[in-house]
Structure formats: structure tokens, C-alpha cells
Design an enzyme around this catalytic site. Sequence first.
Site, mmCIF file in Angstrom:
data_model
loop_
_atom_site.group_PDB
_atom_site.id
_atom_site.type_symbol
_atom_site.label_atom_id
_atom_site.label_comp_id
_atom_site.label_asym_id
_atom_site.label_seq_id
_atom_site.Cartn_x
_atom_site.Cartn_y
_atom_site.Cartn_z
ATOM 1 N N ASP A 67 7.126 -12.506 -56.065
ATOM 2 C CA ASP A 67 8.373 -12.303 -56.809
ATOM 3 C C ASP A 67 9.606 -12.542 -55.944
ATOM 4 O OD1 ASP A 67 7.944 -10.051 -55.219
ATOM 5 O OD2 ASP A 67 7.542 -8.727 -56.898
ATOM 6 N N HIS A 138 3.892 -0.418 -60.931
ATOM 7 C CA HIS A 138 3.956 -1.873 -61.099
ATOM 8 C C HIS A 138 3.197 -2.616 -60.001
ATOM 9 C CE1 HIS A 138 8.059 -2.083 -58.733
ATOM 10 N NE2 HIS A 138 7.055 -2.179 -57.906
ATOM 11 N N GLU A 143 6.908 -4.312 -64.553
ATOM 12 C CA GLU A 143 7.290 -2.939 -64.824
ATOM 13 C C GLU A 143 6.506 -2.394 -66.015
ATOM 14 O OE1 GLU A 143 8.738 -1.864 -62.447
ATOM 15 O OE2 GLU A 143 10.810 -2.466 -62.126
HETATM 16 P P1 PGA Z 1 6.891 -0.634 -51.151
HETATM 17 O O1 PGA Z 1 7.026 -1.334 -52.572
HETATM 18 O O2 PGA Z 1 5.821 -1.365 -50.428
HETATM 19 O O3 PGA Z 1 8.244 -0.823 -50.496
HETATM 20 O O4 PGA Z 1 6.546 0.797 -51.407
HETATM 21 C C1 PGA Z 1 5.871 -1.556 -53.321
HETATM 22 C C2 PGA Z 1 6.187 -2.225 -54.630
HETATM 23 O O5 PGA Z 1 7.238 -1.963 -55.222
HETATM 24 O O6 PGA Z 1 5.360 -3.029 -55.086
#
Ligand code: PGA
Length: 258
Positions: A67, A138, A143
Site C-alpha cells: 500500500d 486490517h 479497513e
Molecule cells: P504497525 O502497523 O506495524 O506499525 O503496528 C501495522 C499495520 O497497520 O498493518
Amino acid sequence: MEVIIKPDYDAMSKEAADIIADLLYGKPNAVLGLATGSTPLGLYKELIRMHKDEGLDFSKVITFNLDEYIGLSASHDQSYNYFMWDNLFKHVNVSPENVHIPNGMAKDIAAFCEWYEDEIEAFGGIDIQVLGIGGDGHIAFNEPSSSLGSRTRLKTLTEETIDDNARFFEKKEDVPRYAITMGVGTVMEARKCILLANGEKKAATVAKAIEGPITAMVTASALQMHPDSVFILDEPASTKLELKQYYEWVYKNKPERA
Ligand code: PGA
């Protein structure tokens, strides 16, 4: 679905790096799906160490990132493009032309997303997809309420994700509201998925993803339907799993280890 519980963050990262290194030694032109966020930083550090100390070769590796924020250029220090170069690509011998990251500045986003999907297919699909998990369950930026069949597209981020990611920006208002993200359906086509999660803060979400119902409200739960998905957790992220002892038992007694 396999659940691997490691004592700490470093051991979690090492486990994931070993899985990727094994793939690259057998298939030097493998297609890797990569993720951003704080979770995979230890994995990337270990891959860099393996490249420097053990000659792990990235020269033929193809990468696709999950993404990118819409509206941030590749040179913006909070773009995922910048993150990937800063934390992995510039430290290994990957060829820039083999790197694919959604273009957050694309003029025609729908056309770009279609191209991205075609490109993944043209390279024969993703061999291993690395995933983190958001506080809202997610994977990539899919989401809650994202279709479990979704493809690469524009997604509006939730308040929770914006709050979670505000720590990387000067102020919350600077966090983009939209992203381009691979869909759940796109992720599910990877031949193998490895989802990493660490820290107590993720424990409840991880339990929902692994042991809860398969639901668009926790898009990581779609991995229950994947024929080869592995959750690699540190101990604190595993504390809310009902079958924790069973997962540990399975790992200890893996037939190939006996
Ligand atoms: P993080 O984010 O590794 O910073 O906890 C994970 C995500 O949002 O997929």
C-alpha cells in the site's frame, strides 16, 4: 494456518527472515510482497544482516508493496516508498526496476490499481506476502467492512488507523485520509502469507483474526481461508489466544523437526 509464538520481537523477526531466506536460496527470482509499519522493521534489519554477512542475494528478487498513502510523493519521508528504501532496499542489492510500490501520486488511481494487479500477475504472482495487522484488524489498508474479495483500490482510512499512524507525522491532520491498497482478494492469492504481530497492544486483535469468525470486520481473519498462512507472534501478542498451548505443542512437534 500455522501459529508460531516466539519469546520476543527479535526472535519473531528472525523466524520471518529465515522463511524468506529459505525461499530466496531456492528461488533467487522470487516475488516478495512487502509491508511497512513498525512491525517488520526487525525482519528487514535481519534480511540486511543476512545480505551483508551471508551473501543473501536480492539481485533478481521482485517486490510488490501492499500500500501507499495517496498524496505523498516517493520522496516524502512518511511515504511508504521512502520507508522501503530507507529501511530495506538501499541496504541490499535489489534492482530498482524490480521494486513495485503503489504510486500515491497517480493521476488516474483506478487505472493505476488495475495496472498494479496486472503487473503482479505478469510476474507470476507473489510467492510470500509479508503482513502486519492494524489495531482494527486490517491487513494492508483493508479497513473493517472491506470486501474479503477486494482488489487493489483506493481506500478511506479509519479514524483508528489515522490515530495509530499519527505518531509518524508532525500532527494528526497531516496523516493522509486515503491510500491505495492491495485488496484482501489480492493478498489471498499470494502462495504463502506470513503475518507478524508483536506487543500486548495487538493481542486482542490477533486473537480475533486467528480464533474469531471470518469477517470483513477483521480483514486479517480472511487468512483462516488461506491454504498456507503463518502468524508469527511474540509472546505478548499471543496472550489472548485460547489455543496458545496447542499452537506451541504443534510447533514443538513439527514432523520435519522430529
Ligand atoms: P504497525 O502497523 O506495524 O506499525 O503496528 C501495522 C499495520 O497497520 O498493518
